[in-house]
Design a protein around this motif. Structure first.
Motif, PDB file in Angstrom:
ATOM      1  N   ALA A 311      51.450 -15.022 -46.789  1.00 51.24           N
ATOM      2  CA  ALA A 311      50.315 -15.442 -47.612  1.00 51.24           C
ATOM      3  C   ALA A 311      49.619 -14.242 -48.237  1.00 51.24           C
ATOM      4  O   ALA A 311      49.336 -14.221 -49.442  1.00 51.24           O
ATOM      5  CB  ALA A 311      49.329 -16.255 -46.770  1.00 51.24           C
ATOM      6  N   GLY A 312      49.323 -13.229 -47.414  1.00 52.79           N
ATOM      7  CA  GLY A 312      48.648 -12.052 -47.933  1.00 52.79           C
ATOM      8  C   GLY A 312      49.484 -11.310 -48.947  1.00 52.79           C
ATOM      9  O   GLY A 312      48.981 -10.865 -49.995  1.00 52.79           O
ATOM     10  N   ASN A 313      50.780 -11.176 -48.686  1.00 55.09           N
ATOM     11  CA  ASN A 313      51.643 -10.445 -49.602  1.00 55.09           C
ATOM     12  C   ASN A 313      51.847 -11.188 -50.918  1.00 55.09           C
ATOM     13  O   ASN A 313      51.870 -10.576 -51.987  1.00 55.09           O
ATOM     14  CB  ASN A 313      52.994 -10.171 -48.936  1.00 55.09           C
ATOM     15  CG  ASN A 313      52.864  -9.229 -47.756  1.00 55.09           C
ATOM     16  OD1 ASN A 313      51.918  -8.452 -47.673  1.00 55.09           O
ATOM     17  ND2 ASN A 313      53.804  -9.295 -46.833  1.00 55.09           N
ATOM     18  N   MET A 314      52.010 -12.500 -50.849  1.00 55.05           N
ATOM     19  CA  MET A 314      52.106 -13.281 -52.080  1.00 55.05           C
ATOM     20  C   MET A 314      50.820 -13.166 -52.889  1.00 55.05           C
ATOM     21  O   MET A 314      50.848 -13.056 -54.123  1.00 55.05           O
ATOM     22  CB  MET A 314      52.388 -14.750 -51.760  1.00 55.05           C
ATOM     23  CG  MET A 314      53.833 -15.049 -51.400  1.00 55.05           C
ATOM     24  SD  MET A 314      54.980 -14.802 -52.773  1.00 55.05           S
ATOM     25  CE  MET A 314      54.474 -16.126 -53.894  1.00 55.05           C
ATOM     26  N   ALA A 315      49.684 -13.172 -52.194  1.00 56.57           N
ATOM     27  CA  ALA A 315      48.402 -13.033 -52.894  1.00 56.57           C
ATOM     28  C   ALA A 315      48.310 -11.688 -53.608  1.00 56.57           C
ATOM     29  O   ALA A 315      47.823 -11.607 -54.745  1.00 56.57           O
ATOM     30  CB  ALA A 315      47.249 -13.198 -51.905  1.00 56.57           C
ATOM     31  N   VAL A 316      48.782 -10.621 -52.953  1.00 51.25           N
ATOM     32  CA  VAL A 316      48.742  -9.293 -53.572  1.00 51.25           C
ATOM     33  C   VAL A 316      49.600  -9.259 -54.827  1.00 51.25           C
ATOM     34  O   VAL A 316      49.159  -8.803 -55.898  1.00 51.25           O
ATOM     35  CB  VAL A 316      49.223  -8.217 -52.582  1.00 51.25           C
ATOM     36  CG1 VAL A 316      49.345  -6.862 -53.286  1.00 51.25           C
ATOM     37  CG2 VAL A 316      48.266  -8.099 -51.403  1.00 51.25           C
ATOM     38  N   VAL A 317      50.841  -9.744 -54.730  1.00 51.36           N
ATOM     39  CA  VAL A 317      51.754  -9.699 -55.875  1.00 51.36           C
ATOM     40  C   VAL A 317      51.250 -10.577 -57.006  1.00 51.36           C
ATOM     41  O   VAL A 317      51.304 -10.198 -58.191  1.00 51.36           O
ATOM     42  CB  VAL A 317      53.176 -10.115 -55.439  1.00 51.36           C
ATOM     43  CG1 VAL A 317      54.112 -10.184 -56.642  1.00 51.36           C
ATOM     44  CG2 VAL A 317      53.720  -9.132 -54.416  1.00 51.36           C
ATOM     45  N   ILE A 318      50.754 -11.769 -56.681  1.00 54.01           N
ATOM     46  CA  ILE A 318      50.210 -12.654 -57.715  1.00 54.01           C
ATOM     47  C   ILE A 318      48.985 -12.025 -58.364  1.00 54.01           C
ATOM     48  O   ILE A 318      48.771 -12.147 -59.584  1.00 54.01           O
ATOM     49  CB  ILE A 318      49.872 -14.037 -57.121  1.00 54.01           C
ATOM     50  CG1 ILE A 318      51.165 -14.760 -56.713  1.00 54.01           C
ATOM     51  CG2 ILE A 318      49.089 -14.896 -58.105  1.00 54.01           C
ATOM     52  CD1 ILE A 318      50.945 -16.019 -55.907  1.00 54.01           C
ATOM     53  N   TYR A 319      48.176 -11.312 -57.574  1.00 54.92           N
ATOM     54  CA  TYR A 319      47.002 -10.646 -58.145  1.00 54.92           C
ATOM     55  C   TYR A 319      47.431  -9.555 -59.126  1.00 54.92           C
ATOM     56  O   TYR A 319      46.857  -9.425 -60.212  1.00 54.92           O
ATOM     57  CB  TYR A 319      46.142 -10.041 -57.031  1.00 54.92           C
ATOM     58  CG  TYR A 319      44.783  -9.585 -57.525  1.00 54.92           C
ATOM     59  CD1 TYR A 319      43.700 -10.450 -57.491  1.00 54.92           C
ATOM     60  CD2 TYR A 319      44.588  -8.310 -58.041  1.00 54.92           C
ATOM     61  CE1 TYR A 319      42.456 -10.060 -57.951  1.00 54.92           C
ATOM     62  CE2 TYR A 319      43.357  -7.913 -58.509  1.00 54.92           C
ATOM     63  CZ  TYR A 319      42.295  -8.787 -58.456  1.00 54.92           C
ATOM     64  OH  TYR A 319      41.064  -8.400 -58.944  1.00 54.92           O
ATOM     65  N   VAL A 320      48.434  -8.759 -58.743  1.00 55.82           N
ATOM     66  CA  VAL A 320      48.921  -7.711 -59.646  1.00 55.82           C
ATOM     67  C   VAL A 320      49.483  -8.339 -60.921  1.00 55.82           C
ATOM     68  O   VAL A 320      49.251  -7.835 -62.038  1.00 55.82           O
ATOM     69  CB  VAL A 320      49.980  -6.846 -58.943  1.00 55.82           C
ATOM     70  CG1 VAL A 320      50.607  -5.852 -59.921  1.00 55.82           C
ATOM     71  CG2 VAL A 320      49.362  -6.096 -57.767  1.00 55.82           C
ATOM     72  N   ALA A 321      50.218  -9.443 -60.783  1.00 54.69           N
ATOM     73  CA  ALA A 321      50.727 -10.146 -61.964  1.00 54.69           C
ATOM     74  C   ALA A 321      49.578 -10.627 -62.840  1.00 54.69           C
ATOM     75  O   ALA A 321      49.662 -10.593 -64.081  1.00 54.69           O
ATOM     76  CB  ALA A 321      51.599 -11.323 -61.528  1.00 54.69           C
ATOM     77  N   HIS A 322      48.504 -11.066 -62.215  1.00 56.65           N
ATOM     78  CA  HIS A 322      47.308 -11.502 -62.945  1.00 56.65           C
ATOM     79  C   HIS A 322      46.709 -10.342 -63.748  1.00 56.65           C
ATOM     80  O   HIS A 322      46.320 -10.520 -64.914  1.00 56.65           O
ATOM     81  CB  HIS A 322      46.292 -12.051 -61.941  1.00 56.65           C
ATOM     82  CG  HIS A 322      44.953 -12.377 -62.512  1.00 56.65           C
ATOM     83  ND1 HIS A 322      44.738 -13.435 -63.368  1.00 56.65           N
ATOM     84  CD2 HIS A 322      43.736 -11.772 -62.364  1.00 56.65           C
ATOM     85  CE1 HIS A 322      43.459 -13.486 -63.703  1.00 56.65           C
ATOM     86  NE2 HIS A 322      42.838 -12.479 -63.112  1.00 56.65           N
TER      87      HIS A 322
END
Length: 422
Positions: A311-322
């Motif tokens: 969950a945390g890692n997906m959130a980080v990658v999605i945030y960077v994509a954002h």
């Protein structure tokens, strides 16, 4: 000082120096950036250099460990299956919730645009999203060596899993030699990673200086926003774990919450699931978990299970994509979920600073998201890491209560035929 503290100081110093250059030495800013940018880039490339061999070795040895656990059969195999389901659930939750949260509360626009403009990856066009046929076909690597050279993480992860499973079927002596080799590769790459991370404060300083010179102190707002978003995703796993304990572990809500207070205190102070294990064992005993269950499940959970990692890692990658404006199709998110759940198993037991790159690197590469911001995000990882540990220890105790419940049900089913026979 810990590595995280030194990296944080490097970030603060770099952003401050960059902002000062932009404000007071604007004429010299291009020359300073021209020196700092390659220096930070060299350090980042040195870190990237370790990701492919380290992740492959971790996956092969992780599969071997999981296979040995599954061979024990019974409750151990069922617990391992539960871990797998919850890791996929964790990544899936973040894949849905993080974009929704960012849509409601996006990153500060001006600072995000400045960060995007200052990164090398934003200078070129974003590659088109592959079709479903292309994505499915790419999962089976026709040339694993070329896949590794190209940095295509999704097919490489598939190959590592299949390779590790196949290796568990060969002769015992040969298998021991093979896994010994990959253990040696893993230890060697970990040593190399520690060497690279020793220079992390200098690399982060250089990268932050470039960011500060181009964005001023606006990046601080983005970093604060990032910490809140990722922490929310990690704490959401703690909430889900409590629900699982109540619904499937049959533990009263307030009893579970009260019992978890000492565990959470240790988790917050140490940021370590392993250090929290004695407190978790005591809490499980208070909740009525039999000794044989807590003695098996909790050590397994600490060794193989980190529910907040996907969950945390997906959130980080999605945030960077954002931040970069990278579109993430449902198919790309599915690939990210599978890779995040898989690599989280491989990275258990690795130091948090190393885990940050060994897990996020493969996910970013599989989803086509740039990695240039990761060193800056590592510098503020201490706060999300507290949330990660809280979620992990809560999930560890929750799965233990669930295992205790199905163990009691099995005992009752075994006892019933005996009573009828009597």
């Amino acid at each position: 000082m810990t590595l995280t503290t030194r990296v944080l100081l490097g970030l603060v110093a770099g952003l401050g120096a960059g902002a000062a250059v932009a404000a007071y030495l604007p004429d010299y800013a291009p020359q300073i950036i021209a020196v700092a940018e390659p220096a930070g880039g060299v350090w980042l490339d040195a870190l990237r250099m370790t990701i492919i061999p380290l992740v492959f070795a971790l996956l092969v040895t992780g599969v071997a460990q999981a296979a040995d656990t599954a061979r024990a059969g019974g409750d151990a195999a069922k617990t391992l299956g539960l871990f797998a389901v919850l890791l996929v659930l964790s990544a899936s939750f973040a894949a849905i919730a993080t974009p929704a949260l960012l849509a409601l509360w996006p990153a500060p626009v001006e600072a995000a645009q400045a960060l995007r403009a200052s990164a090398d990856a934003a200078n070129g066009e974003i590659p088109p999203t592959p079709t479903i046929q292309e994505m499915v076909k790419s999962f089976i690597p026709t040339n694993p060596v070329k896949v590794a050279a190209d940095g295509a993480m999704a097919p490489l992860v598939v190959f590592a899993l299949v390779f590790g499973l196949a290796a568990t079927r060969i002769a015992a002596a040969t298998r021991a030699s093979l896994f010994g080799f990959f253990d040696a590769v893993k230890d060697t790459m970990m040593t190399l990673v520690h060497w690279v991370l020793w220079a992390a404060p200098f690399g982060v300083f250089a990268l932050a200086l470039v960011t500060g010179a181009r964005t001023g102190l606006g990046a601080v707002g983005v970093l604060g926003h990032y910490v809140v978003i990722v922490s929310i995703m990690c704490l959401s796993m703690a909430v889900i774990a409590v629900i699982l304990a109540v619904v499937f572990g049959k533990v009263p809500l307030m009893a579970f919450v009260r019992a978890m207070i000492p565990v959470e205190a240790v988790a917050i102070s140490t940021q370590s699931s392993l250090a929290s294990l004695p407190a978790m064992l005591e809490t499980a005993q208070k909740l009525g978990v039999p000794d044989k269950v807590r003695g098996m499940v909790l050590p397994m959970a600490v060794a193989l299970f980190r529910m907040t990692s996907p969950a945390g890692n997906m959130a980080v990658v999605i945030y960077v994509a954002h931040i970069y404006g990278v579109p993430l199709s449902p198919l790309v998110l599915v690939v990210g979920v599978l890779v995040a759940a898989t690599v989280s198993l491989a990275a258990v037991g690795v130091a948090s600073a190393v885990t940050f790159f060994t897990t996020l690197g493969p996910i970013s590469m599989a989803m086509g998201v740039p990695m240039e911001l990761l060193p800056l995000l590592l510098a503020v990882e201490t706060l999300p890491d507290i949330s990660r540990t809280i979620g992990n220890v809560t999930a560890d105790v929750a799965v233990t209560t669930m295992a205790a419940e199905w163990s009691l049900e099995e005992d009752a089913e075994e006892e019933l035929p005996r009573v009828e026979a009597t």
